[in-house]
Design a protein around this motif. Structure first.
Motif, short mmCIF file in Angstrom:
data_model
loop_
_atom_site.label_atom_id
_atom_site.label_comp_id
_atom_site.label_asym_id
_atom_site.label_seq_id
_atom_site.Cartn_x
_atom_site.Cartn_y
_atom_site.Cartn_z
N SER A 238 -50.16 -52.68 -28.83
CA SER A 238 -49.67 -51.35 -28.48
C SER A 238 -48.77 -50.78 -29.56
CB SER A 238 -48.92 -51.43 -27.14
OG SER A 238 -48.32 -50.19 -26.82
N ASN A 241 -50.78 -49.78 -32.61
CA ASN A 241 -51.46 -48.50 -32.36
C ASN A 241 -50.49 -47.34 -32.39
OD1 ASN A 241 -54.02 -49.66 -32.10
ND2 ASN A 241 -53.73 -50.08 -29.92
N LYS A 247 -55.09 -47.97 -39.10
CA LYS A 247 -56.28 -47.38 -38.49
C LYS A 247 -57.57 -47.83 -39.16
CE LYS A 247 -53.96 -43.25 -36.73
NZ LYS A 247 -53.87 -41.75 -36.76
#
Length: 270
Positions: A238, A241, A247
């Motif tokens: 989490s 992200n 990414k």
């Protein structure tokens, strides 16, 4: 139907699962485990809890064809584990150790016998799932980060305190810092002591991951995928992200990566 029973005995949790021979360790379906469970590793020290666990497993699944395990909780835990099923005395318990062999993987660890069995099992599990340059992160009581090249070479890794250990060490070894509680604080510098502790511990974990990615690139094995396992894996995923700086990588939370590696090892070493 052949059945394999697997145990991952960690410092905090004992995880177990059973898989059918018709399945493969490379299978990523969600309902992979025919049976599974998790209890405190300290339960092995209690005759009552041991009896409950043994009774539950023996009544839940058919007699397995093989039992495989890894353990980082010490010799007593191994003895207690292997005493669970006296009625299955004809089944050999197969222990995966840090220096166990697995076709397609070689480690650069100076003394493979000192490599944590859970780390090797997680590396094998990651290899069963992908053949890319991979970081394997087990975020439990300790956080371990290992690099596995697409060539099957384990380049070693790092061990650092897990999130809980970091937070508890600050509470235990300082006069005024409390045990922090995770909330919904924004990313960045904490504006309260609680948020400063949570953010600082998160930053230490994420910083180690980012540094590992940089080191892997310097070794000409740029990381393409990250496999995450352990009790803090969802928190780490989490925060990665939320940070939004990785990414370009495939980040895969993979519950039971150690168990998957045990399974693959058992198939490789019948």
């Amino acid at each position: 139907m052949s059945l394999y029973l697997l145990f991952d005995v960690g410092n905090t949790r004992l995880k177990w699962a059973a898989v059918e021979s018709s399945q493969k360790p490379s299978d990523q379906q969600k309902k992979l485990w025919a049976y599974s469970g998790s209890i405190s590793s300290k339960s092995l020290q209690s005759p009552e809890h041991k009896a409950e666990l043994a009774d539950y497993i023996a009544k839940t699944l058919p007699k397995p064809d093989a039992i495989g395990f890894s353990c980082v909780a010490g010799a007593d835990a191994i003895d207690n584990l292997k005493s669970l099923f006296p009625q299955w005395g004809d089944i050999e318990w197969k222990q995966l150790r840090g220096d166990s062999s697995y076709e397609g993987i070689r480690t650069l660890y100076q003394d493979p016998s000192k490599l944590g069995a859970d780390r090797l099992a997680a590396v094998i599990g990651a290899r069963a799932l992908s053949k890319s340059n991979t970081l394997i992160i087990n975020a439990g009581t300790a956080t371990t980060i290992d690099l596995l090249g697409s060539n099957g070479l384990h380049y070693g890794g790092w061990i650092l305190p897990g999130l809980g250990l970091m937070q508890k060490s600050l509470e235990a070894n300082t006069a005024q810092l409390p045990l922090a509680v995770r909330g919904d604080a924004p990313l960045g510098f904490g504006r309260s002591t609680n948020d400063a502790i949570i953010g600082g511990c998160d930053a230490a974990q994420l910083g180690a991951i980012q540094f590992a990615i940089d080191v892997a690139k310097d070794l000409n094995h740029p990381v393409e995928r990250i496999w995450l396992d352990g009790g803090n894996s969802k928190v780490i995923a989490s925060e990665i992200n939320r940070l939004g700086k990785l990414k370009s990588l495939t980040i895969e939370p993979s519950e039971g990566l150690v168990l998957r590696g045990l399974w693959a090892w058992l198939l490789n070493n019948p």
